[in-house]
Design a protein around this motif. Structure first.
Motif, short mmCIF file in Angstrom:
data_model
loop_
_atom_site.label_atom_id
_atom_site.label_comp_id
_atom_site.label_asym_id
_atom_site.label_seq_id
_atom_site.Cartn_x
_atom_site.Cartn_y
_atom_site.Cartn_z
N LEU A 86 0.80 -1.16 -0.20
CA LEU A 86 0.04 -0.10 -0.07
C LEU A 86 0.78 1.29 0.28
O LEU A 86 1.78 1.45 0.69
N VAL A 87 0.47 2.36 -0.98
CA VAL A 87 1.21 3.47 -0.94
C VAL A 87 0.13 4.70 -0.57
O VAL A 87 -0.92 4.46 -0.91
N ARG A 88 0.77 5.68 -0.46
CA ARG A 88 0.06 6.92 -0.26
C ARG A 88 0.92 8.05 -0.45
O ARG A 88 2.02 8.25 -0.17
N GLY A 89 0.24 9.24 -0.77
CA GLY A 89 1.11 10.33 -1.15
C GLY A 89 1.54 10.64 -2.48
O GLY A 89 1.53 9.92 -3.37
N ALA A 90 3.10 11.00 -2.35
CA ALA A 90 3.95 11.35 -3.41
C ALA A 90 4.61 10.09 -3.77
O ALA A 90 5.86 10.04 -3.88
N VAL A 91 4.27 8.94 -3.95
CA VAL A 91 4.83 7.79 -4.17
C VAL A 91 4.32 7.26 -5.67
O VAL A 91 3.25 7.11 -5.88
N GLU A 92 5.27 6.90 -6.53
CA GLU A 92 4.72 6.54 -8.00
C GLU A 92 5.38 4.93 -7.99
O GLU A 92 6.23 4.63 -7.73
N VAL A 93 4.14 4.40 -8.19
CA VAL A 93 4.55 2.90 -8.36
C VAL A 93 4.87 2.50 -9.85
O VAL A 93 4.29 2.88 -10.90
N LEU A 94 6.32 2.02 -10.02
CA LEU A 94 6.95 2.02 -11.44
C LEU A 94 6.49 0.61 -11.89
O LEU A 94 6.32 0.32 -12.96
N SER A 95 6.54 -0.32 -10.90
CA SER A 95 6.20 -1.87 -11.23
C SER A 95 5.62 -2.62 -10.24
O SER A 95 5.84 -2.36 -9.16
N ALA A 96 4.79 -3.60 -10.29
CA ALA A 96 4.35 -4.15 -9.31
C ALA A 96 3.97 -5.71 -10.05
O ALA A 96 2.88 -5.67 -11.02
N GLU A 97 4.57 -6.90 -9.55
CA GLU A 97 4.11 -8.00 -10.27
C GLU A 97 4.44 -9.23 -9.17
O GLU A 97 5.08 -9.14 -8.40
N TRP B 92 7.37 -22.58 -6.19
CA TRP B 92 7.32 -21.52 -5.07
C TRP B 92 6.31 -21.95 -3.78
O TRP B 92 6.52 -21.55 -2.96
N ALA B 93 5.24 -22.49 -4.42
CA ALA B 93 4.37 -22.93 -3.18
C ALA B 93 5.07 -24.04 -2.32
O ALA B 93 4.41 -24.08 -1.07
N GLN B 94 6.16 -24.64 -2.64
CA GLN B 94 6.68 -25.36 -1.64
C GLN B 94 7.47 -24.40 -0.56
O GLN B 94 7.84 -24.97 0.62
N LEU B 95 7.82 -23.29 -0.75
CA LEU B 95 8.43 -22.49 0.12
C LEU B 95 7.25 -21.69 0.90
O LEU B 95 7.91 -21.33 2.04
N SER B 96 6.14 -21.19 0.58
CA SER B 96 5.22 -20.70 1.38
C SER B 96 3.86 -20.80 0.45
O SER B 96 3.72 -20.89 -0.56
N ASP B 97 2.72 -20.36 1.39
CA ASP B 97 1.66 -20.31 0.90
C ASP B 97 1.00 -19.00 0.32
O ASP B 97 -0.15 -18.80 0.16
N HIS B 98 2.07 -18.19 0.26
CA HIS B 98 1.83 -16.61 -0.23
C HIS B 98 2.56 -16.49 -1.53
O HIS B 98 3.71 -16.98 -1.52
N ARG B 99 2.39 -15.68 -2.44
CA ARG B 99 3.22 -15.52 -3.56
C ARG B 99 3.87 -14.19 -3.36
O ARG B 99 3.46 -13.28 -2.82
N PRO B 100 5.20 -14.35 -3.51
CA PRO B 100 5.78 -12.84 -3.47
C PRO B 100 5.27 -11.79 -4.40
O PRO B 100 4.90 -12.21 -5.44
N LEU B 101 5.18 -10.44 -3.91
CA LEU B 101 4.81 -9.49 -4.49
C LEU B 101 5.84 -8.40 -4.55
O LEU B 101 6.51 -8.01 -3.82
N VAL B 102 6.46 -8.21 -5.93
CA VAL B 102 7.74 -7.48 -6.07
C VAL B 102 7.35 -6.09 -6.79
O VAL B 102 6.63 -5.95 -7.84
N THR B 103 7.48 -5.06 -5.96
CA THR B 103 7.31 -3.60 -6.44
C THR B 103 8.63 -2.91 -6.45
O THR B 103 9.38 -2.95 -5.93
N THR B 104 8.36 -1.88 -7.59
CA THR B 104 9.48 -0.88 -7.69
C THR B 104 8.82 0.48 -7.52
O THR B 104 7.69 0.74 -8.19
N LEU B 105 9.32 1.30 -6.69
CA LEU B 105 8.59 2.51 -6.20
C LEU B 105 9.63 3.63 -6.38
O LEU B 105 10.53 3.47 -6.27
N ALA B 106 9.07 4.85 -6.53
CA ALA B 106 9.92 6.04 -6.71
C ALA B 106 9.26 7.13 -5.77
O ALA B 106 7.94 7.30 -5.95
N LEU B 107 10.04 7.91 -5.00
CA LEU B 107 9.52 8.92 -4.04
C LEU B 107 9.31 10.21 -4.97
O LEU B 107 10.52 10.41 -5.31
N ARG B 108 8.40 11.03 -4.94
CA ARG B 108 8.32 12.24 -5.70
C ARG B 108 8.52 13.22 -4.69
O ARG B 108 7.94 13.22 -3.80
#
Length: 107
Positions: A48-59, A91-107
């Motif tokens: 979750l982001v708020r304010g002057a944060v730009e989300v460059l990628s999320a997968e 991946w499921a052998q390591l966790s029952d959650h999928r990793p969410l990878v994001t790249t953020l930029a502070l503006r």
């Protein structure tokens, strides 16, 4: 019928100005990032982001599996010898959650 991401707590964050990084980039929330012990899929992993944060990628990892792919159940000993997971069943052998990878930029 709602999506696995329909949640009262999430609605509070969104009305308070928070944004989902995945939804910012992809135009919708991920369908399933977690498989519960009862076998239900849930959108439980968020950045979750708020304010002057730009989300460059999320997968979600692995990138090759769509966000609505069913999460396999881990198997006892399933991670033994696993060095670098590639497919969703690995991946499921390591966790029952999928990793969410994001790249953020502070503006």
């Amino acid at each position: 019928e709602g999506s696995p991401c329909d949640d009262e707590a999430m609605a509070v964050y969104l009305t308070d100005g928070w944004r989902s990084a995945f939804a910012d980039v992809n135009g919708r929330e991920a369908w399933a990032t977690h498989r519960t012990h009862r076998g239900n899929h849930a959108c439980a992993d968020l950045v979750l982001v708020r304010g002057a944060v730009e989300v460059l990628s999320a997968e979600l990892l692995p990138r090759e599996a769509p966000d609505d792919a069913p999460m396999p159940r881990p198997k006892v000993g399933g991670a033994e010898g696993l060095e670098q997971p590639r497919a969703l069943d690995e991946w499921a052998q390591l966790s029952d959650h999928r990793p969410l990878v994001t790249t953020l930029a502070l503006r």
